[in-house]
Scaffold this motif. Structure first.
Motif, mmCIF file in Angstrom:
data_model
loop_
_atom_site.group_PDB
_atom_site.id
_atom_site.type_symbol
_atom_site.label_atom_id
_atom_site.label_comp_id
_atom_site.label_asym_id
_atom_site.label_seq_id
_atom_site.Cartn_x
_atom_site.Cartn_y
_atom_site.Cartn_z
ATOM 1 N N LYS A 68 36.254 47.490 60.692
ATOM 2 C CA LYS A 68 36.940 46.249 60.327
ATOM 3 C C LYS A 68 36.097 45.404 59.376
ATOM 4 C CE LYS A 68 40.429 46.808 63.274
ATOM 5 N NZ LYS A 68 41.826 47.009 62.855
ATOM 6 N N GLY A 69 34.807 45.712 59.304
ATOM 7 C CA GLY A 69 33.903 44.922 58.466
ATOM 8 C C GLY A 69 33.917 45.356 57.018
ATOM 9 N N GLY A 70 33.273 44.559 56.168
ATOM 10 C CA GLY A 70 33.280 44.831 54.731
ATOM 11 C C GLY A 70 32.482 46.065 54.357
ATOM 12 N N HIS A 71 32.649 46.477 53.112
ATOM 13 C CA HIS A 71 31.952 47.674 52.630
ATOM 14 C C HIS A 71 31.565 47.512 51.166
ATOM 15 C CE1 HIS A 71 35.311 49.128 50.151
ATOM 16 N NE2 HIS A 71 36.103 48.718 51.118
ATOM 17 N N LEU A 72 30.682 48.389 50.736
ATOM 18 C CA LEU A 72 30.242 48.438 49.347
ATOM 19 C C LEU A 72 31.180 49.336 48.555
ATOM 20 C CD1 LEU A 72 27.763 47.332 47.753
ATOM 21 C CD2 LEU A 72 26.676 49.545 48.148
ATOM 22 N N ALA A 73 31.444 48.948 47.306
ATOM 23 C CA ALA A 73 32.292 49.766 46.420
ATOM 24 C C ALA A 73 31.806 49.587 44.987
ATOM 25 C CB ALA A 73 33.756 49.353 46.552
ATOM 26 N N ARG A 74 32.383 50.375 44.087
ATOM 27 C CA ARG A 74 32.045 50.238 42.664
ATOM 28 C C ARG A 74 33.315 49.898 41.889
ATOM 29 N NH1 ARG A 74 27.460 51.316 40.143
ATOM 30 N NH2 ARG A 74 26.648 52.609 41.853
ATOM 31 N N ARG A 75 33.294 48.786 41.162
ATOM 32 C CA ARG A 75 34.467 48.339 40.421
ATOM 33 C C ARG A 75 34.677 49.213 39.197
ATOM 34 N NH1 ARG A 75 34.004 42.305 40.191
ATOM 35 N NH2 ARG A 75 32.443 42.743 38.598
ATOM 36 N N LYS A 76 35.895 49.685 39.015
ATOM 37 C CA LYS A 76 36.176 50.634 37.939
ATOM 38 C C LYS A 76 36.005 50.023 36.557
ATOM 39 C CE LYS A 76 39.326 53.772 40.377
ATOM 40 N NZ LYS A 76 40.711 54.292 40.472
ATOM 41 N N LYS A 77 36.434 48.774 36.395
ATOM 42 C CA LYS A 77 36.497 48.215 35.038
ATOM 43 C C LYS A 77 35.129 47.998 34.397
ATOM 44 C CE LYS A 77 36.789 43.240 36.065
ATOM 45 N NZ LYS A 77 37.614 42.037 35.905
ATOM 46 N N ASP A 78 34.092 47.791 35.215
ATOM 47 C CA ASP A 78 32.775 47.562 34.627
ATOM 48 C C ASP A 78 31.661 48.370 35.289
ATOM 49 O OD1 ASP A 78 32.475 46.248 37.035
ATOM 50 O OD2 ASP A 78 32.421 44.236 36.177
ATOM 51 N N GLY A 79 32.008 49.177 36.318
ATOM 52 C CA GLY A 79 31.017 50.037 36.960
ATOM 53 C C GLY A 79 30.047 49.323 37.873
ATOM 54 N N ARG A 80 30.272 48.033 38.132
ATOM 55 C CA ARG A 80 29.330 47.278 38.953
ATOM 56 C C ARG A 80 29.618 47.453 40.446
ATOM 57 N NH1 ARG A 80 27.018 41.812 36.289
ATOM 58 N NH2 ARG A 80 26.786 42.588 34.155
ATOM 59 N N LEU A 81 28.546 47.410 41.217
ATOM 60 C CA LEU A 81 28.691 47.415 42.666
ATOM 61 C C LEU A 81 29.277 46.082 43.116
ATOM 62 C CD1 LEU A 81 25.290 49.046 43.698
ATOM 63 C CD2 LEU A 81 27.558 50.061 43.982
ATOM 64 N N VAL A 82 30.174 46.126 44.097
ATOM 65 C CA VAL A 82 30.782 44.922 44.643
ATOM 66 C C VAL A 82 30.863 45.045 46.160
ATOM 67 C CG1 VAL A 82 32.172 44.406 42.589
ATOM 68 C CG2 VAL A 82 33.131 45.849 44.398
ATOM 69 N N LEU A 83 30.947 43.899 46.811
ATOM 70 C CA LEU A 83 31.222 43.847 48.247
ATOM 71 C C LEU A 83 32.698 43.551 48.433
ATOM 72 C CD1 LEU A 83 28.440 41.842 50.111
ATOM 73 C CD2 LEU A 83 29.003 44.255 50.336
ATOM 74 N N ARG A 84 33.367 44.348 49.252
ATOM 75 C CA ARG A 84 34.760 44.044 49.569
ATOM 76 C C ARG A 84 34.874 43.750 51.059
ATOM 77 N NH1 ARG A 84 40.311 47.629 48.909
ATOM 78 N NH2 ARG A 84 39.160 49.030 50.283
ATOM 79 N N GLU A 85 35.245 42.504 51.365
ATOM 80 C CA GLU A 85 35.463 42.094 52.742
ATOM 81 C C GLU A 85 36.919 42.345 53.112
ATOM 82 O OE1 GLU A 85 33.013 41.390 54.522
ATOM 83 O OE2 GLU A 85 31.434 40.796 53.117
ATOM 84 N N SER A 86 37.229 42.281 54.396
ATOM 85 C CA SER A 86 38.584 42.591 54.852
ATOM 86 C C SER A 86 39.620 41.658 54.237
ATOM 87 C CB SER A 86 38.663 42.523 56.380
ATOM 88 O OG SER A 86 38.277 41.245 56.845
ATOM 89 N N ALA A 87 39.244 40.385 54.015
ATOM 90 C CA ALA A 87 40.181 39.425 53.434
ATOM 91 C C ALA A 87 40.508 39.748 51.977
ATOM 92 C CB ALA A 87 39.605 38.014 53.535
ATOM 93 N N MET A 88 39.716 40.615 51.349
ATOM 94 C CA MET A 88 39.935 40.982 49.951
ATOM 95 C C MET A 88 40.797 42.231 49.823
ATOM 96 S SD MET A 88 35.936 40.428 48.865
ATOM 97 C CE MET A 88 36.123 40.923 47.156
ATOM 98 N N CYS A 89 41.183 42.809 50.942
ATOM 99 C CA CYS A 89 41.918 44.074 50.925
ATOM 100 C C CYS A 89 43.420 43.834 51.116
ATOM 101 C CB CYS A 89 41.395 44.988 52.031
ATOM 102 S SG CYS A 89 42.210 46.590 52.091
ATOM 103 N N PRO A 90 44.261 44.274 50.172
ATOM 104 C CA PRO A 90 45.713 44.155 50.369
ATOM 105 C C PRO A 90 46.155 44.926 51.611
ATOM 106 C CG PRO A 90 45.180 44.810 48.111
ATOM 107 C CD PRO A 90 43.919 44.925 48.896
ATOM 108 N N ASP A 91 47.240 44.455 52.229
ATOM 109 C CA ASP A 91 47.712 45.076 53.470
ATOM 110 C C ASP A 91 47.974 46.567 53.311
ATOM 111 O OD1 ASP A 91 47.541 42.688 54.803
ATOM 112 O OD2 ASP A 91 49.666 42.176 54.584
ATOM 113 N N GLU A 92 48.498 46.945 52.137
ATOM 114 C CA GLU A 92 48.854 48.359 51.951
ATOM 115 C C GLU A 92 47.635 49.274 51.859
ATOM 116 O OE1 GLU A 92 49.238 46.300 47.849
ATOM 117 O OE2 GLU A 92 49.669 45.849 49.964
ATOM 118 N N ASP A 93 46.437 48.677 51.692
ATOM 119 C CA ASP A 93 45.223 49.486 51.590
ATOM 120 C C ASP A 93 44.360 49.432 52.855
ATOM 121 O OD1 ASP A 93 45.798 50.370 49.052
ATOM 122 O OD2 ASP A 93 44.595 48.858 48.028
ATOM 123 N N LYS A 94 44.863 48.789 53.909
ATOM 124 C CA LYS A 94 44.046 48.609 55.111
ATOM 125 C C LYS A 94 43.586 49.945 55.692
ATOM 126 C CE LYS A 94 44.035 44.068 55.610
ATOM 127 N NZ LYS A 94 42.788 43.287 55.463
#
Length: 479
Positions: free
Chosen positions: A261-287
């Motif tokens: 349920k907690g956040g995770h590390l990911a890499r943003r496609k548009k610029d290749g940068r590492l990002v943190l994605r928390e649960s509140a940043m995730c659309p329902d369809e991607d849960k």
């Protein structure tokens, strides 16, 4: 980051009201700039949603154990430590555990508080390597006085050092109906809130501490939470960070089922940068993908390494503001009175800064470096013989496996409740799991072995003493 950007007309945004209020409170230019960035995200309706279609999972990262094996031997640790500062986040009150003072002043082991152990670790490192690594506590207006009073009594030598305290800024609460500064004449202090630990960056800049540290030759900053006893100054990580010349490195752990349920590390496609994605940043369809720990494998420990010179350059290039994602919390201006006006509290997280550096990276560390004390379950286990304090004042597992503790929240949720029911913490050295239902009072001479459940269905506390309980489910109600 995906965002809704329908903005109201500029003249409807009462920015000058916030500016006047912050000027009166003598907030720094950096603090005001950070709040303005957050406020502008709020009025634009930025959602912060980050769907899976815009990120790539991070599947492989450097492992600390591999870095230790391949690292340079004979690195001059003494010289590195002279260029290093350790900063502990110390702004929390531990209200979820019923505390009304700095959480770091809670006794955790052998009569020592979090703050005692942290201070002793710093002193041990200084003595062993004959090098005065710098020490900083980031306090809030809620924890500063208590913390300094304690240091004055127990570690006065640290309190006398320059820049031992970095003060967290305050953030204006925003009236949810008018988008103006919240007003609460009954208690004006409630018109303000903490800005989250992402405030570390404007606080360093606005206080002048960032420039002073750099002028004193400090380049490397290790940041962690004061309640994470696993977050010690690891010299292998320091050597790696220094030799890598990266601006920012985050310590991460592999997600387990309990972390989905907690956040995770990911890499943003548009610029290749590492990002943190928390649960509140995730659309329902991607849960379902968000919770797939085989897809998104790593979570942030909040143990961070920051190159201060590169932080300064990044801030200078962005008018003193790191564009961190907004965390919007809707509450009431008086959090204890639901009838008071609704407000937005605007916060940021310091780990989100990973997306602000061109050369940011992450390192996978053992779970032992993520050992926060968030509940009385954690505290109960920590105070037992399953853990021990080392010569270096670190707390390590002494038992074969860490015991899994589940105490009845109705009776053990708050520290004063826990302490009333545990005059003597039982031996948990050979415990795998302990579940307690109802009010069970632990007195001297109790040893828990294997998997044990204790149940008291009566209204009165039942004492357990002088016995070994092994792989049993015991109803103590009639004792």
């Amino acid at each position: 980051m995906s965002a809704t950007t329908t903005a109201p007309a500029t003249e409807t945004i009462p920015w000058e009201l916030f500016q006047a209020k912050m000027d009166k409170a003598k907030l720094s230019k950096a603090a005001q700039g950070s709040f303005q960035h957050n406020f502008e995200q709020l009025v634009r309706g930025v959602t912060g949603l980050l769907p899976d279609s815009e990120i790539d999972p991070v599947q492989e990262l450097p492992q600390l154990e591999a870095l230790k094996e391949s690292g340079e031997k004979g690195a001059d640790i003494k010289e590195l430590l002279k260029k290093t500062a350790v900063l502990k986040l110390n702004g929390g009150l531990g209200t979820s555990m019923g505390l009304e003072k700095a959480k770091s002043l809670l006794e955790v082991k052998g009569g020592k508080t979090f703050l005692d152990l942290i201070a002793e670790q710093i002193k041990y490192t200084r003595q062993k390597y004959d090098s005065k690594v710098r020490f900083v506590l980031m306090n809030s207006f809620s924890t500063s006085a208590d913390t300094k009073d304690y240091l004055r009594k127990a570690h006065a030598d640290l309190l006398d050092e320059p820049d031992v305290e970095l003060m967290q800024n305050m953030s204006c609460k925003v009236d949810a109906a008018t988008m103006k500064p919240a007003e609460y004449p009954e208690n004006p202090e409630m018109e303000w809130c903490p800005p989250g630990h992402g405030d570390i960056y404007p606080s360093l800049l606005g206080s002048g501490m960032l420039d002073r540290l750099i002028a004193d030759g400090i380049t490397y900053l290790f940041v962690s939470n004061s309640d994470n006893l696993g977050a010690t100054l690891d010299l292998d990580l320091l050597s790696y960070f220094a030799s890598s010349d990266k601006g920012f490195v985050m310590e991460v752990c592999e997600r387990q089922s309990s972390d989905k349920k907690g956040g995770h590390l990911a890499r943003r496609k548009k610029d290749g940068r590492l990002v943190l994605r928390e649960s509140a940043m995730c659309p329902d369809e991607d849960k379902h993908k968000f919770e797939d720990i085989s897809l998104h494998k790593f979570f942030n420990t909040n143990n961070l390494w920051v190159n201060l010179r590169k932080l300064k350059a990044t801030l200078d290039a962005n008018d003193g503001v790191l564009a961190l994602p907004l965390i919007k919390n809707k509450k009431t201006v008086n959090p204890r009175d639901s009838s008071t006006p609704a407000v937005f509290q605007l916060e940021t997280a310091m780990g989100s800064a990973i997306e602000c550096f061109d050369d940011a990276d992450a390192v996978v560390v053992p779970r032992s470096r993520f050992a926060p004390v968030k509940t009385c379950n954690d505290l109960f286990g920590l105070r037992s013989d399953a853990f021990k304090v080392t010569e270096e004042s670190t707390v390590v597992l002494a038992a074969p496996v860490p015991p899994l503790i589940k105490l009845d929240d109705k009776h053990y949720k708050l520290v004063d409740q826990l302490e009333a029911l545990t005059p003597a913490v039982p031996s948990l050295f050979n415990c795998k799991s302990l579940t307690v239902k109802g009010r069970v009072k632990f007195e001297s001479g109790v040893a828990i072995v294997g998997d044990v459940t204790l149940t008291n269905s009566s209204d009165k506390a039942v004492a357990v003493r002088d016995r070994k309980i092994e792989n049993e489910e015991v109803d103590v109600s009639s004792q």
